[in-house]
Design a protein around this motif. Structure first.
Motif, PDB file in Angstrom:
ATOM      1  N   LEU A  10     -12.442  -2.555  -3.664  1.00  0.00           N
ATOM      2  CA  LEU A  10     -11.002  -2.640  -3.416  1.00  0.00           C
ATOM      3  C   LEU A  10     -10.550  -4.092  -3.442  1.00  0.00           C
ATOM      4  O   LEU A  10      -9.556  -4.439  -4.085  1.00  0.00           O
ATOM      5  CB  LEU A  10     -10.655  -1.990  -2.078  1.00  0.00           C
ATOM      6  CG  LEU A  10      -9.193  -2.122  -1.630  1.00  0.00           C
ATOM      7  CD1 LEU A  10      -8.256  -1.465  -2.634  1.00  0.00           C
ATOM      8  CD2 LEU A  10      -9.005  -1.514  -0.237  1.00  0.00           C
ATOM      9  N   ILE A  11     -11.277  -4.939  -2.746  1.00  0.00           N
ATOM     10  CA  ILE A  11     -10.912  -6.353  -2.709  1.00  0.00           C
ATOM     11  C   ILE A  11     -11.029  -6.976  -4.099  1.00  0.00           C
ATOM     12  O   ILE A  11     -10.138  -7.711  -4.553  1.00  0.00           O
ATOM     13  CB  ILE A  11     -11.793  -7.114  -1.700  1.00  0.00           C
ATOM     14  CG1 ILE A  11     -11.478  -6.625  -0.274  1.00  0.00           C
ATOM     15  CG2 ILE A  11     -11.598  -8.624  -1.813  1.00  0.00           C
ATOM     16  CD1 ILE A  11     -12.388  -7.195   0.791  1.00  0.00           C
ATOM     17  N   ALA A  12     -12.114  -6.667  -4.794  1.00  0.00           N
ATOM     18  CA  ALA A  12     -12.309  -7.208  -6.141  1.00  0.00           C
ATOM     19  C   ALA A  12     -11.208  -6.729  -7.081  1.00  0.00           C
ATOM     20  O   ALA A  12     -10.693  -7.507  -7.895  1.00  0.00           O
ATOM     21  CB  ALA A  12     -13.676  -6.800  -6.674  1.00  0.00           C
TER      22      ALA A  12
ATOM     23  N   VAL B 241      -9.544  -2.838   5.230  1.00  0.00           N
ATOM     24  CA  VAL B 241     -10.435  -3.461   4.245  1.00  0.00           C
ATOM     25  C   VAL B 241      -9.832  -4.755   3.727  1.00  0.00           C
ATOM     26  O   VAL B 241     -10.501  -5.799   3.657  1.00  0.00           O
ATOM     27  CB  VAL B 241     -10.710  -2.494   3.074  1.00  0.00           C
ATOM     28  CG1 VAL B 241     -11.434  -3.230   1.944  1.00  0.00           C
ATOM     29  CG2 VAL B 241     -11.539  -1.314   3.545  1.00  0.00           C
ATOM     30  N   LEU B 242      -8.561  -4.713   3.359  1.00  0.00           N
ATOM     31  CA  LEU B 242      -7.907  -5.904   2.821  1.00  0.00           C
ATOM     32  C   LEU B 242      -7.840  -7.026   3.862  1.00  0.00           C
ATOM     33  O   LEU B 242      -7.881  -8.210   3.516  1.00  0.00           O
ATOM     34  CB  LEU B 242      -6.500  -5.562   2.327  1.00  0.00           C
ATOM     35  CG  LEU B 242      -6.418  -4.561   1.163  1.00  0.00           C
ATOM     36  CD1 LEU B 242      -4.966  -4.295   0.792  1.00  0.00           C
ATOM     37  CD2 LEU B 242      -7.184  -5.076  -0.041  1.00  0.00           C
ATOM     38  N   ALA B 243      -7.748  -6.657   5.140  1.00  0.00           N
ATOM     39  CA  ALA B 243      -7.661  -7.660   6.209  1.00  0.00           C
ATOM     40  C   ALA B 243      -8.940  -8.474   6.349  1.00  0.00           C
ATOM     41  O   ALA B 243      -8.936  -9.540   6.965  1.00  0.00           O
ATOM     42  CB  ALA B 243      -7.325  -6.980   7.534  1.00  0.00           C
TER      43      ALA B 243
ATOM     44  N   ILE C 228       0.852  -1.187   0.000  1.00  0.00           N
ATOM     45  CA  ILE C 228       0.000   0.000   0.000  1.00  0.00           C
ATOM     46  C   ILE C 228       0.888   1.238   0.000  1.00  0.00           C
ATOM     47  O   ILE C 228       1.828   1.337   0.798  1.00  0.00           O
ATOM     48  CB  ILE C 228      -0.908   0.050   1.253  1.00  0.00           C
ATOM     49  CG1 ILE C 228      -1.770  -1.205   1.359  1.00  0.00           C
ATOM     50  CG2 ILE C 228      -1.781   1.294   1.228  1.00  0.00           C
ATOM     51  CD1 ILE C 228      -2.453  -1.341   2.712  1.00  0.00           C
ATOM     52  N   ALA C 229       0.601   2.194  -0.877  1.00  0.00           N
ATOM     53  CA  ALA C 229       1.352   3.450  -0.889  1.00  0.00           C
ATOM     54  C   ALA C 229       0.390   4.631  -0.916  1.00  0.00           C
ATOM     55  O   ALA C 229      -0.375   4.794  -1.862  1.00  0.00           O
ATOM     56  CB  ALA C 229       2.286   3.505  -2.097  1.00  0.00           C
ATOM     57  N   ASP C 230       0.431   5.429   0.147  1.00  0.00           N
ATOM     58  CA  ASP C 230      -0.380   6.640   0.250  1.00  0.00           C
ATOM     59  C   ASP C 230       0.284   7.537   1.271  1.00  0.00           C
ATOM     60  O   ASP C 230       0.804   7.051   2.287  1.00  0.00           O
ATOM     61  CB  ASP C 230      -1.819   6.303   0.689  1.00  0.00           C
ATOM     62  CG  ASP C 230      -2.773   7.460   0.442  1.00  0.00           C
ATOM     63  OD1 ASP C 230      -2.633   8.500   1.137  1.00  0.00           O
ATOM     64  OD2 ASP C 230      -3.649   7.337  -0.423  1.00  0.00           O
ATOM     65  N   ASP C 231       0.287   8.841   1.035  1.00  0.00           N
ATOM     66  CA  ASP C 231       0.963   9.745   1.963  1.00  0.00           C
ATOM     67  C   ASP C 231       0.136  10.035   3.211  1.00  0.00           C
ATOM     68  O   ASP C 231       0.635  10.656   4.147  1.00  0.00           O
ATOM     69  CB  ASP C 231       1.320  11.068   1.268  1.00  0.00           C
ATOM     70  CG  ASP C 231       0.099  11.789   0.720  1.00  0.00           C
ATOM     71  OD1 ASP C 231      -0.116  12.942   1.107  1.00  0.00           O
ATOM     72  OD2 ASP C 231      -0.635  11.193  -0.088  1.00  0.00           O
TER      73      ASP C 231
ATOM     74  N   VAL D 273      -5.475   6.891   5.494  1.00  0.00           N
ATOM     75  CA  VAL D 273      -5.906   6.190   4.278  1.00  0.00           C
ATOM     76  C   VAL D 273      -5.253   4.818   4.219  1.00  0.00           C
ATOM     77  O   VAL D 273      -5.907   3.816   3.908  1.00  0.00           O
ATOM     78  CB  VAL D 273      -5.569   7.009   3.017  1.00  0.00           C
ATOM     79  CG1 VAL D 273      -5.858   6.189   1.753  1.00  0.00           C
ATOM     80  CG2 VAL D 273      -6.366   8.304   2.998  1.00  0.00           C
ATOM     81  N   ARG D 274      -3.951   4.766   4.517  1.00  0.00           N
ATOM     82  CA  ARG D 274      -3.259   3.475   4.517  1.00  0.00           C
ATOM     83  C   ARG D 274      -3.899   2.517   5.520  1.00  0.00           C
ATOM     84  O   ARG D 274      -4.097   1.326   5.236  1.00  0.00           O
ATOM     85  CB  ARG D 274      -1.778   3.651   4.848  1.00  0.00           C
ATOM     86  CG  ARG D 274      -0.985   4.413   3.793  1.00  0.00           C
ATOM     87  CD  ARG D 274       0.510   4.145   3.917  1.00  0.00           C
ATOM     88  NE  ARG D 274       1.043   4.448   5.231  1.00  0.00           N
ATOM     89  CZ  ARG D 274       1.510   5.639   5.596  1.00  0.00           C
ATOM     90  NH1 ARG D 274       1.474   6.657   4.735  1.00  0.00           N
ATOM     91  NH2 ARG D 274       2.004   5.834   6.803  1.00  0.00           N
ATOM     92  N   ALA D 275      -4.241   3.047   6.690  1.00  0.00           N
ATOM     93  CA  ALA D 275      -4.871   2.212   7.713  1.00  0.00           C
ATOM     94  C   ALA D 275      -6.225   1.697   7.234  1.00  0.00           C
ATOM     95  O   ALA D 275      -6.593   0.540   7.477  1.00  0.00           O
ATOM     96  CB  ALA D 275      -5.024   2.996   9.016  1.00  0.00           C
ATOM     97  N   GLY D 276      -6.966   2.561   6.550  1.00  0.00           N
ATOM     98  CA  GLY D 276      -8.269   2.151   6.044  1.00  0.00           C
ATOM     99  C   GLY D 276      -8.160   1.080   4.980  1.00  0.00           C
ATOM    100  O   GLY D 276      -8.920   0.100   4.978  1.00  0.00           O
TER     101      GLY D 276
END
Length: 225
Positions: free
Chosen positions: A107-109, A20-22, A6-9, A13-16
């Motif tokens: 996101l998952i899809a 979701v992916l978890a 995951i890459a976001d500044d 957002v990264r935590a979110g």
């Protein structure tokens, strides 16, 4: 297990995205980055299957990082008003395009589709890309749609069927199972489709399919046990 970077500044957002992916036990986040340069370094170190990149980040954004990740499936995260960036990412070879405000299921899809070698455009992104192309490209919106329909009409019936599945974000393996053919046959069809449509990748083919009004295939109905 599908390995994801995951890459976001923005840490929130990264935590979110991670949260979701978890929720999918088949996905695991192996690294996080705060900009594109760090993302490139971490991709080389961890070799993830998919990199989820924010379009705009300090120093090096997702678009710039994309050129250094030719062997990694890339999903771009965008916000409204970034249509030009989406088109740049499309030209650069990104396979997935998602709106940050979209549903978690998208996101998952998207990650799963790109990991499987497919392209994934969220419905909102697809609609915006088509509208933006119509507004900024040569000819009117009706002209672009007509041109897309003409190119798609030149495909064989089987190729049009495969294109509909490509536009729905399915991988070659998934398409093969839907159509009851071997995966190599689907791969050959996809190569022919890209050549005949005059596009370089599955994401661009998906955009043209949306322009031509190609209807995504219905999901197969599962019989009750």
């Amino acid at each position: 297990m599908i390995r994801v970077l995951i890459a976001d500044d923005e840490p929130m957002v990264r935590a979110g995205v991670r949260a979701v992916l978890a929720t999918d036990p088949g996905l695991t986040v192996v690294a996080e980055a705060g900009d594109g340069a760090e993302a490139v370094e971490l991709v080389r170190r961890h070799r993830p299957d998919v990199a989820v990149l924010d379009v705009r980040m300090p120093r090096v954004g997702g678009i710039e990082a994309l050129a250094s990740l030719p062997d990694t499936g890339v999903v771009m995260l965008t916000t409204f008003g970034e249509d030009d960036y989406i088109l740049q990412a499309l030209a650069g070879g990104a396979a997935g395009f998602l709106v940050k405000s979209g549903a978690p299921e998208e996101l998952i899809a998207g990650v799963r589709a790109v990991a499987g070698g497919a392209a994934y455009l969220s419905p909102k992104v697809a609609a915006r890309v088509v509208a933006h192309l119509a507004a900024t490209g040569a000819g009117s919106a009706a002209g672009r749609r007509a041109a897309a329909r003409e190119r798609v009409a030149a495909l064989t019936a089987r190729e049009r069927d495969v294109l509909a599945h490509v536009a729905a974000g399915l991988s070659n393996g998934q398409i093969a199972r839907r159509l009851h053919v071997v995966e190599g046959t689907v791969k050959a069809h996809v190569s022919s489709i890209l050549a005949r449509l005059g596009v370089d990748n599955r994401a661009a083919a998906a955009v043209m399919a949306h322009e031509a009004g190609v209807t995504p295939p219905a999901a197969p109905v599962r019989s009750e046990p």
